[in-house]
Design an enzyme around this catalytic site. Structure first.
Site, short mmCIF file in Angstrom:
data_model
loop_
_atom_site.label_atom_id
_atom_site.label_comp_id
_atom_site.label_asym_id
_atom_site.label_seq_id
_atom_site.Cartn_x
_atom_site.Cartn_y
_atom_site.Cartn_z
CB CYS A 136 -1.06 0.01 1.17
SG CYS A 136 -2.11 -1.35 1.18
CG HIS A 192 -3.27 2.95 2.18
ND1 HIS A 192 -3.83 2.98 0.94
CD2 HIS A 192 -3.49 1.89 3.00
CE1 HIS A 192 -3.94 1.50 0.92
NE2 HIS A 192 -3.78 1.11 2.00
CG ASN A 225 -6.39 -1.46 1.15
OD1 ASN A 225 -5.69 -0.83 0.26
ND2 ASN A 225 -5.85 -1.88 2.31
N1 ACO Z 1 -18.32 -9.52 9.04
C1 ACO Z 1 -18.60 -9.82 10.30
N2 ACO Z 1 -17.79 -10.11 11.29
C2 ACO Z 1 -16.38 -10.23 11.15
C3 ACO Z 1 -15.97 -9.89 9.65
C4 ACO Z 1 -16.68 -9.31 8.80
N3 ACO Z 1 -16.47 -9.20 7.26
N4 ACO Z 1 -14.48 -9.94 9.69
C5 ACO Z 1 -14.15 -10.16 11.03
N5 ACO Z 1 -15.22 -10.31 11.72
C6 ACO Z 1 -15.40 -10.68 13.31
C7 ACO Z 1 -14.12 -11.39 13.80
O1 ACO Z 1 -14.23 -12.68 13.49
C8 ACO Z 1 -14.29 -11.06 15.18
O2 ACO Z 1 -15.06 -11.87 15.71
P1 ACO Z 1 -14.80 -12.34 17.04
O3 ACO Z 1 -14.73 -11.28 18.14
O4 ACO Z 1 -15.97 -13.31 17.50
O5 ACO Z 1 -13.69 -13.16 17.34
C9 ACO Z 1 -14.62 -9.68 14.99
O6 ACO Z 1 -15.45 -9.52 13.82
C10 ACO Z 1 -13.76 -8.72 15.35
O7 ACO Z 1 -12.55 -8.94 14.36
P2 ACO Z 1 -11.33 -7.99 14.40
O8 ACO Z 1 -10.18 -8.35 13.27
O9 ACO Z 1 -10.74 -7.63 15.85
O10 ACO Z 1 -11.90 -6.46 13.72
P3 ACO Z 1 -11.27 -5.40 13.72
O11 ACO Z 1 -12.27 -4.17 14.19
O12 ACO Z 1 -9.91 -5.15 13.91
O13 ACO Z 1 -11.70 -4.98 12.10
C11 ACO Z 1 -10.45 -4.89 10.00
C12 ACO Z 1 -10.86 -5.62 10.99
C13 ACO Z 1 -11.28 -4.12 9.42
C14 ACO Z 1 -9.51 -5.75 9.22
C15 ACO Z 1 -9.12 -3.93 10.76
O14 ACO Z 1 -8.61 -4.75 11.76
C16 ACO Z 1 -8.22 -3.10 9.80
O15 ACO Z 1 -8.74 -2.30 8.86
N6 ACO Z 1 -6.99 -3.64 9.84
C17 ACO Z 1 -5.81 -2.80 9.09
C18 ACO Z 1 -5.79 -3.10 7.68
C19 ACO Z 1 -4.84 -2.26 6.96
O16 ACO Z 1 -4.42 -1.34 7.24
N7 ACO Z 1 -4.02 -2.96 6.20
C20 ACO Z 1 -2.94 -2.29 5.57
C21 ACO Z 1 -2.68 -2.15 4.39
S1 ACO Z 1 -3.27 -3.44 3.41
C22 ACO Z 1 -1.92 -3.77 2.29
O17 ACO Z 1 -0.73 -3.17 2.68
C23 ACO Z 1 -2.16 -4.92 1.18
#
Ligand code: ACO
Length: 328
Positions: A113, A252, A282
């Site tokens: 990214c 980003h 993204n």
């Molecule tokens: N729908 C419903 N529930 C979901 C989904 C979904 N699509 N995805 C995950 N959950 C659930 C999980 O299973 C978890 O359930 P549990 O509590 O029963 O275990 C709960 O939701 C919370 O999951 P988290 O992973 O803790 O959710 P979070 O609030 O962290 O959001 C996300 C996840 C959106 C992926 C976030 O962590 C994020 O944006 N991370 C960073 C992404 C990023 O910046 N990447 C860098 C660039 S990418 C690149 O370089 C290619």
């Protein structure tokens, strides 16, 4: 010494739109969860197009807006982690061929990214060293090709698209400063484990879905917010610029919560901040030039505006850039 200036921007997104409601039918998720946790509503998915097709269309727009003739471009660099081919030819060579650019330096870089910031850094160095005059840079991704469409934790986040810019030797509206960095010790948190030399392509690799993107989202999230914030503070302090002097902050586009957290810590207003994640998800290396293009096309980005770019991604890699927009 000539200065390097970003003189034009362009973007392309594939026509097929995948909504959160479509995803509800594919995996155990809901529109409410996706919007609340990510701010994403829709993303564009390439059906019959490959990465170089998306890139070529974005590059054509940037080239046309630059006012330059094709023959004046002397380098084409593409940032992508979803290239047309695993090893060769490079996606940049394919784009150059599509555009009938003959005898140009053409190569790909991989910085996830942060790809577009790395591209700017390379193009700036090429121009300031005097080795090139006009460099076409493209961030292009077909992320849908490395997504496990049965994994709800990743499939809702990404989209396909491309953004491009022309960087030229000019006397004004220069790229003021760029900072790029990395931390390879955290590489496992955001990884496509299969089909490289560690796990060469095999039936086992496919059965274990190692060819797809795997992400420890929550851990990446925390590092992303801290790193993006520090990067902005550092580049502004180094250049003695206050956040209110910035015309547009173009971060980003991975997650609205990440953008909001950085925006609040830096006291950026809604007017200063460009947000497109809701429409496109993204798009990795394409996300910043796509957002810049959106700001340009909507009239928010004008010649001489001071822009601040900030990115974080797989590797880990990160970077920021401060520049005056040189486009008309
Ligand atoms: N729908 C419903 N529930 C979901 C989904 C979904 N699509 N995805 C995950 N959950 C659930 C999980 O299973 C978890 O359930 P549990 O509590 O029963 O275990 C709960 O939701 C919370 O999951 P988290 O992973 O803790 O959710 P979070 O609030 O962290 O959001 C996300 C996840 C959106 C992926 C976030 O962590 C994020 O944006 N991370 C960073 C992404 C990023 O910046 N990447 C860098 C660039 S990418 C690149 O370089 C290619």
């Amino acid at each position: 010494m000539k200065k390097a200036s970003l003189i034009s921007v362009g973007a392309y997104t594939p026509k097929h739109i995948l909504t959160n409601f479509d995803l509800e039918k594919m995996v155990d998720t809901s529109n409410e969860w996706i919007v609340k946790r990510t701010g994403i509503n829709t993303r564009c998915i390439a059906k019959d197009e490959v990465t170089s097709d998306l890139a070529t269309k974005a590059a054509l727009v940037a080239l046309q807006r630059s006012g330059l003739d094709k023959s004046e471009i002397d380098a084409l660099i593409c940032a992508t982690v979803t290239p047309d081919y695993f090893c060769m030819p490079s996606t940049a060579c394919k784009i150059a061929s599509n555009l009938n650019l003959n005898n140009v330096t053409a190569f790909d870089i991989s910085a996830a990214c942060t790809g577009f910031i790395y591209l700017l850094d390379i193009a700036k160095s090429m121009i300031e060293s005097g080795s090139k005059k006009n460099v076409l840079i493209v961030g292009a991704e077909k992320f849908s090709s490395i997504i496990d469409w049965s994994d709800r934790s990743t499939c809702v986040l990404f989209g396909d698209g491309a953004g491009a810019a022309v960087i030229s030797a000019r006397d004004d509206n220069e790229i003021i400063d760029i900072h790029t960095s990395s931390d390879g010790s955290k590489g496992d948190l955001l990884i496509t484990p299969g089909c490289g030399t560690v796990n060469p392509a095999s039936q086992e690799v496919l059965d274990k879905k190692l060819n797809f993107l795997h992400m420890a989202g929550n851990e990446v999230f925390k590092v992303a917010v801290q790193t993006l914030t520090k990067d902005v503070v550092d580049i502004l302090e180094k250049n003695k610029i206050a956040s209110e002097q910035v015309d547009l902050f173009i971060p980003h586009q991975a997650n609205l919560r990440i953008i909001e957290a950085v925006k609040q810590r830096l006291n950026f207003t809604d007017e200063q901040c460009v947000v497109t994640v809701s429409k496109y998800g993204n798009t990795s290396s394409a996300s910043i030039p796509m957002a810049m293009n959106e700001a340009y096309e909507s009239g928010r980005l004008k010649q001489g505006d001071l822009i601040l770019l900030d990115a974080f991604g797989g590797g880990f890699t990160w970077g920021s850039a401060l520049l005056k927009f040189g486009g008309k």
